[in-house]
Design an enzyme around this catalytic site. Structure first.
Site, PDB file in Angstrom:
ATOM      1  N   CYS A  54       0.880  -1.166   0.000  1.00 14.81           N
ATOM      2  CA  CYS A  54       0.000   0.000   0.000  1.00 14.81           C
ATOM      3  C   CYS A  54       0.921   1.220   0.000  1.00 14.81           C
ATOM      4  O   CYS A  54       2.136   1.082  -0.090  1.00 14.81           O
ATOM      5  CB  CYS A  54      -0.991   0.003   1.166  1.00 14.81           C
ATOM      6  SG  CYS A  54      -0.262   0.209   2.800  1.00 14.81           S
ATOM      7  N   CYS A 105      -4.112  -0.821  -2.248  1.00 13.56           N
ATOM      8  CA  CYS A 105      -4.282   0.616  -2.410  1.00 13.56           C
ATOM      9  C   CYS A 105      -4.288   0.926  -3.900  1.00 13.56           C
ATOM     10  O   CYS A 105      -3.407   0.460  -4.635  1.00 13.56           O
ATOM     11  CB  CYS A 105      -3.133   1.325  -1.684  1.00 13.56           C
ATOM     12  SG  CYS A 105      -2.881   3.040  -2.135  1.00 13.56           S
ATOM     13  N   CYS A 119       3.505   0.175  -8.442  1.00  9.52           N
ATOM     14  CA  CYS A 119       4.203  -0.996  -7.904  1.00  9.52           C
ATOM     15  C   CYS A 119       5.170  -1.540  -8.951  1.00  9.52           C
ATOM     16  O   CYS A 119       4.791  -1.764 -10.104  1.00  9.52           O
ATOM     17  CB  CYS A 119       3.195  -2.077  -7.518  1.00  9.52           C
ATOM     18  SG  CYS A 119       3.935  -3.451  -6.609  1.00  9.52           S
TER      19      CYS A 119
END
Length: 250
Positions: free
Chosen positions: A119, A193, A200
């Site tokens: 997250c 998230c 990412c």
């Protein structure tokens, strides 16, 4: 005389349609936006939206605005409601078909399945998920968490609710940066998230990417943490049977 459609359980009427079943199948593994479902299923957006609306009306699917782009919505399959609906469907056909859920057990493997939760701040959602997966598997899964912009420390409400509900102590854990995960091998990378999903990094060995669109409880006050922990715990329990030993082999 043939039985009326009203006698048919609602879950059967919803799930029996081939396109809706495909939607349920995709949403059973991850939260998705409409355009992603259009691409996955190869069907027009208006058709996908129509059937999603029916699934939402039946209470099986929920939608929530993305925190990354408010023009988008993430669709989520309520697996807990599906489990109850399936059990009720079996009972409606014959009492002997009542389903008694069996608690899943972690699979044995020569190499523990490796899971990374992500997250933004790594101060609430992802460390909660990390702690709960470790708790439910008694350490049989190698699990960690990290954030794209980690905070200085874990949120005190996250520490408190895990201690009070599960006896899990995170007082000495500190948020980690995604950069610290570089070079590590993961079988699953699960984002919690909407913002971190977009940034990412790619990891080697092609881990399975899953997204859980969960609002940040820190922006909604202390009561929101109870709902967040319940939501994550439900998702964790439904994740356990998916952590197959075949995908955990080196």
């Amino acid at each position: 005389m043939a039985p009326s459609s009203e006698a048919t359980p609602a879950f059967v009427r919803l799930a029996a349609h081939p396109l809706r079943w495909r939607l349920l199948t995709e949403l059973a593994t991850s939260d998705y936006r409409v355009r992603e479902l259009v691409e996955l299923l190869g069907q027009p957006q208006n058709l996908i939206s129509y059937h999603l609306r029916l699934l939402r009306g039946g209470g099986l699917v929920t939608a929530r605005r993305s925190t990354f782009d408010a023009r988008d919505s993430y669709y989520h399959l309520d697996l807990e409601r599906c489990a109850h609906a399936l059990a009720a469907t079996g009972t409606a056909l014959h009492p002997a078909l009542r389903l008694d859920p069996t608690p899943p057990t972690p699979p044995a493997s020569t190499r523990p399945t490796a899971v990374l939760f992500t997250c933004t701040g790594n101060s609430a959602r992802s460390p909660i998920a990390e702690a709960l997966l470790r708790h439910h598997t008694s350490g049989h899964v190698k699990v960690t968490s990290a954030g794209s912009h980690p905070r200085q420390e874990l949120h005190p409400n996250a520490i408190r609710i895990l201690r009070d509900r599960y006896g899990i102590d995170l007082t000495n854990q500190r948020p980690r940066h995604l950069d610290a995960m570089t070079g590590r091998r993961f079988d699953y990378v699960i984002s919690l998230c909407d913002k971190v999903r977009e940034v990412c990094p790619d990891f080697g060995h092609h881990p399975r990417r899953i997204h859980w669109s969960i609002p940040d409880p820190a922006t909604a006050g202390a009561p929101a943490f109870a709902h967040t922990v319940t939501d994550i715990d439900t998702r964790i329990r439904h994740l356990l049977p998916v952590l197959t030993p075949q995908e955990a082999q080196p």
